[in-house]
Scaffold this active site. Sequence first.
Site, mmCIF file in Angstrom:
data_model
loop_
_atom_site.group_PDB
_atom_site.id
_atom_site.type_symbol
_atom_site.label_atom_id
_atom_site.label_comp_id
_atom_site.label_asym_id
_atom_site.label_seq_id
_atom_site.Cartn_x
_atom_site.Cartn_y
_atom_site.Cartn_z
ATOM 1 N N ARG A 98 1.539 -6.348 -11.992
ATOM 2 C CA ARG A 98 0.384 -6.910 -12.692
ATOM 3 C C ARG A 98 0.317 -6.356 -14.113
ATOM 4 O O ARG A 98 0.900 -5.324 -14.427
ATOM 5 C CB ARG A 98 -0.903 -6.631 -11.904
ATOM 6 C CG ARG A 98 -1.070 -7.627 -10.782
ATOM 7 C CD ARG A 98 -2.284 -7.378 -9.940
ATOM 8 N NE ARG A 98 -2.083 -6.302 -8.993
ATOM 9 C CZ ARG A 98 -2.963 -5.978 -8.057
ATOM 10 N NH1 ARG A 98 -4.099 -6.628 -7.967
ATOM 11 N NH2 ARG A 98 -2.716 -4.991 -7.209
ATOM 12 N N ALA A 155 -12.107 -10.579 0.843
ATOM 13 C CA ALA A 155 -11.689 -10.374 -0.549
ATOM 14 C C ALA A 155 -10.988 -11.642 -1.003
ATOM 15 O O ALA A 155 -9.779 -11.792 -0.860
ATOM 16 C CB ALA A 155 -10.754 -9.171 -0.638
ATOM 17 N N TYR A 180 -0.484 -17.897 -2.281
ATOM 18 C CA TYR A 180 -1.632 -17.000 -2.447
ATOM 19 C C TYR A 180 -2.917 -17.807 -2.624
ATOM 20 O O TYR A 180 -3.879 -17.632 -1.881
ATOM 21 C CB TYR A 180 -1.383 -16.111 -3.661
ATOM 22 C CG TYR A 180 -2.432 -15.063 -3.931
ATOM 23 C CD1 TYR A 180 -2.539 -13.933 -3.126
ATOM 24 C CD2 TYR A 180 -3.297 -15.183 -5.019
ATOM 25 C CE1 TYR A 180 -3.489 -12.946 -3.404
ATOM 26 C CE2 TYR A 180 -4.242 -14.202 -5.300
ATOM 27 C CZ TYR A 180 -4.334 -13.088 -4.490
ATOM 28 O OH TYR A 180 -5.268 -12.113 -4.768
ATOM 29 N N GLY A 190 0.828 -1.204 0.000
ATOM 30 C CA GLY A 190 0.000 0.000 0.000
ATOM 31 C C GLY A 190 0.860 1.250 0.000
ATOM 32 O O GLY A 190 2.053 1.195 0.285
ATOM 33 N N GLY A 214 -12.098 -13.521 14.418
ATOM 34 C CA GLY A 214 -12.215 -13.493 15.884
ATOM 35 C C GLY A 214 -12.742 -12.135 16.337
ATOM 36 O O GLY A 214 -13.605 -12.051 17.228
HETATM 37 P P1 NAD Z 1 -2.762 -4.177 -3.036
HETATM 38 O O1 NAD Z 1 -1.478 -4.931 -2.927
HETATM 39 O O2 NAD Z 1 -2.742 -2.859 -3.704
HETATM 40 O O3 NAD Z 1 -3.435 -3.990 -1.609
HETATM 41 C C1 NAD Z 1 -3.247 -4.872 -0.528
HETATM 42 C C2 NAD Z 1 -3.056 -4.039 0.729
HETATM 43 O O4 NAD Z 1 -2.929 -4.902 1.860
HETATM 44 C C3 NAD Z 1 -1.785 -3.182 0.676
HETATM 45 O O5 NAD Z 1 -2.092 -1.870 1.067
HETATM 46 C C4 NAD Z 1 -0.845 -3.871 1.664
HETATM 47 O O6 NAD Z 1 0.091 -2.983 2.229
HETATM 48 C C5 NAD Z 1 -1.838 -4.442 2.658
HETATM 49 N N1 NAD Z 1 -1.321 -5.601 3.401
HETATM 50 C C6 NAD Z 1 -0.690 -6.694 2.905
HETATM 51 N N2 NAD Z 1 -0.388 -7.556 3.904
HETATM 52 C C7 NAD Z 1 -0.864 -6.995 5.052
HETATM 53 C C8 NAD Z 1 -0.854 -7.405 6.404
HETATM 54 N N3 NAD Z 1 -0.283 -8.558 6.789
HETATM 55 N N4 NAD Z 1 -1.413 -6.583 7.326
HETATM 56 C C9 NAD Z 1 -1.969 -5.404 6.964
HETATM 57 N N5 NAD Z 1 -2.003 -4.955 5.687
HETATM 58 C C10 NAD Z 1 -1.450 -5.753 4.740
HETATM 59 O O7 NAD Z 1 -3.784 -5.162 -3.773
HETATM 60 P P2 NAD Z 1 -5.295 -4.925 -4.242
HETATM 61 O O8 NAD Z 1 -5.347 -5.165 -5.688
HETATM 62 O O9 NAD Z 1 -5.833 -3.671 -3.693
HETATM 63 O O10 NAD Z 1 -6.006 -6.168 -3.539
HETATM 64 C C11 NAD Z 1 -6.789 -6.042 -2.368
HETATM 65 C C12 NAD Z 1 -7.401 -7.384 -2.017
HETATM 66 O O11 NAD Z 1 -8.222 -7.837 -3.095
HETATM 67 C C13 NAD Z 1 -6.360 -8.476 -1.758
HETATM 68 O O12 NAD Z 1 -6.799 -9.272 -0.686
HETATM 69 C C14 NAD Z 1 -6.367 -9.273 -3.031
HETATM 70 O O13 NAD Z 1 -6.011 -10.619 -2.809
HETATM 71 C C15 NAD Z 1 -7.817 -9.139 -3.490
HETATM 72 N N6 NAD Z 1 -7.928 -9.297 -4.944
HETATM 73 C C16 NAD Z 1 -7.564 -8.290 -5.792
HETATM 74 C C17 NAD Z 1 -7.663 -8.499 -7.181
HETATM 75 C C18 NAD Z 1 -7.318 -7.414 -8.172
HETATM 76 O O14 NAD Z 1 -7.403 -7.668 -9.384
HETATM 77 N N7 NAD Z 1 -6.961 -6.225 -7.794
HETATM 78 C C19 NAD Z 1 -8.113 -9.723 -7.674
HETATM 79 C C20 NAD Z 1 -8.436 -10.723 -6.768
HETATM 80 C C21 NAD Z 1 -8.359 -10.505 -5.405
HETATM 81 N N1 UDP Z 2 1.705 -10.721 -17.854
HETATM 82 C C1 UDP Z 2 2.476 -10.378 -18.965
HETATM 83 N N2 UDP Z 2 3.380 -9.367 -18.835
HETATM 84 C C2 UDP Z 2 3.542 -8.652 -17.685
HETATM 85 C C3 UDP Z 2 2.741 -8.994 -16.557
HETATM 86 C C4 UDP Z 2 1.843 -10.044 -16.683
HETATM 87 O O1 UDP Z 2 2.349 -10.991 -20.039
HETATM 88 O O2 UDP Z 2 4.377 -7.738 -17.677
HETATM 89 C C5 UDP Z 2 0.720 -11.810 -17.992
HETATM 90 C C6 UDP Z 2 0.800 -12.881 -16.895
HETATM 91 O O3 UDP Z 2 1.757 -13.866 -17.249
HETATM 92 C C7 UDP Z 2 -0.614 -13.399 -16.886
HETATM 93 C C8 UDP Z 2 -1.473 -12.172 -17.229
HETATM 94 O O4 UDP Z 2 -0.571 -11.248 -17.852
HETATM 95 O O5 UDP Z 2 -0.804 -14.378 -17.879
HETATM 96 C C9 UDP Z 2 -2.104 -11.506 -16.016
HETATM 97 O O6 UDP Z 2 -1.092 -11.329 -15.045
HETATM 98 P P1 UDP Z 2 -1.330 -10.574 -13.674
HETATM 99 O O7 UDP Z 2 -0.073 -10.718 -12.896
HETATM 100 O O8 UDP Z 2 -1.840 -9.208 -13.946
HETATM 101 O O9 UDP Z 2 -2.522 -11.341 -12.971
HETATM 102 P P2 UDP Z 2 -2.923 -12.876 -12.734
HETATM 103 O O10 UDP Z 2 -1.951 -13.779 -13.457
HETATM 104 O O11 UDP Z 2 -2.875 -13.048 -11.273
HETATM 105 O O12 UDP Z 2 -4.258 -12.950 -13.336
#
Ligand code: NAD
Ligand code: UDP
Length: 312
Positions: A186, A114, A145, A38, A102
């Site tokens: 990503r 999430a 993950y 974050g 909890g």
């Molecule tokens: P992000 O990495 O931007 O946000 C995650 C946040 O959690 C960060 O601010 C990080 O500092 C905080 N964090 C990580 N570990 C922590 C801990 N132990 N204690 C307190 N804070 C912690 O990612 P995001 O894209 O905003 O994702 C948010 C949530 O949504 C995640 O749980 C992720 O798995 C889920 N999610 C996101 C996507 C997506 O496409 N963005 C897809 C599927 C699931």
């Molecule tokens: N990917 C890619 N180039 C990059 C980053 C990701 O081709 O620079 C590909 C990656 O291998 C995957 C897809 O894009 O097939 C989506 O990757 P991302 O990490 O965004 O998310 P996830 O795999 O978790 O869906």
Amino acid sequence: MKKKILVTGGAGFLGSHLCERLLDDGHEVFCLDNFFTGQKQNIVHLLSNPYFELIRHDITTPFYIEADEIYNLACPASPVHYQFNAIKTIKTSVMGSVHMLGLAKRIKAKILQASTSEVYGDPKVHPQTEEYWGNVNPIGPRACYDEGKRCAETLFMNYHDQNKVRIKILRIFNTYGPRMHPNDGRVVSNFVVQALKNENITIYGHGNQTRSFCYVDDFIDGMIGFMNTDDSILGPVNIGNPKEFTILDLAKKIIELTKSRSKIIFKPLPEDDPMQRQPDIGKIKDLTGWQPETPLEEGLKKTIKYFNDTLI
Ligand code: NAD
Ligand code: UDP
């Protein structure tokens, strides 16, 4: 009704948009984050709001606060970051969920997890429905993950069944938009940053793997709508945009929209990288009426503008 709402991972990409929207809706927000992925920059504009409180804390250790609702978003989401410290990633999903569940049990709060499309692994069923149990390698590089999130879903169900905790499980498919970290790793942020810098666009594999991309504003509408459903609705429920693209199509679209001079280059496909992904969103549509509104091109333009304004 004004509610007190705890958002874990509130300084991250999705969490910061959620905090902003909940404040706009008139709620009091506690944003908890350990700042692993974050950024302060994501929430700095909220700090002057008296109904916003920032708490630096790691959910792998217990935490106590009074709240009506908890959105449990804390967890690194990008493969690069969640693989950086795999054990910590599992601890965040598993121990973090135990601590937040909890807390929810103790203070009688409703809690949303999430979860992720990664629970389906490299899916053999397409598009993915909630009934599909998935195809996950339990010892591969993505397991910290995927399996962490799967175990978290189990914990949520168990706390509901055993302790009557009010839970919601949301399986989030690839979501993108402003406030993704520029080094997040990503695909959307990587390609946009590379295109804006006229650097090579790095496609992993041949680029024929698919993903379905949901714009963040649409996602936030859907997540809050799902949180507000009747207590009998637990999920898991998919959320995402069902329009599917190849990674090569995405690269070409981003080059076109940024008018970039970048060349596309091909790098090895990471191990266990899912070949295709598309959500079946029938369930969330039936429950809440939600469906994504933003076409990829429109969302990409907003994302490109954000990176253009903040990076260069
Ligand atoms: P992000 O990495 O931007 O946000 C995650 C946040 O959690 C960060 O601010 C990080 O500092 C905080 N964090 C990580 N570990 C922590 C801990 N132990 N204690 C307190 N804070 C912690 O990612 P995001 O894209 O905003 O994702 C948010 C949530 O949504 C995640 O749980 C992720 O798995 C889920 N999610 C996101 C996507 C997506 O496409 N963005 C897809 C599927 C699931
Ligand atoms: N990917 C890619 N180039 C990059 C980053 C990701 O081709 O620079 C590909 C990656 O291998 C995957 C897809 O894009 O097939 C989506 O990757 P991302 O990490 O965004 O998310 P996830 O795999 O978790 O869906």
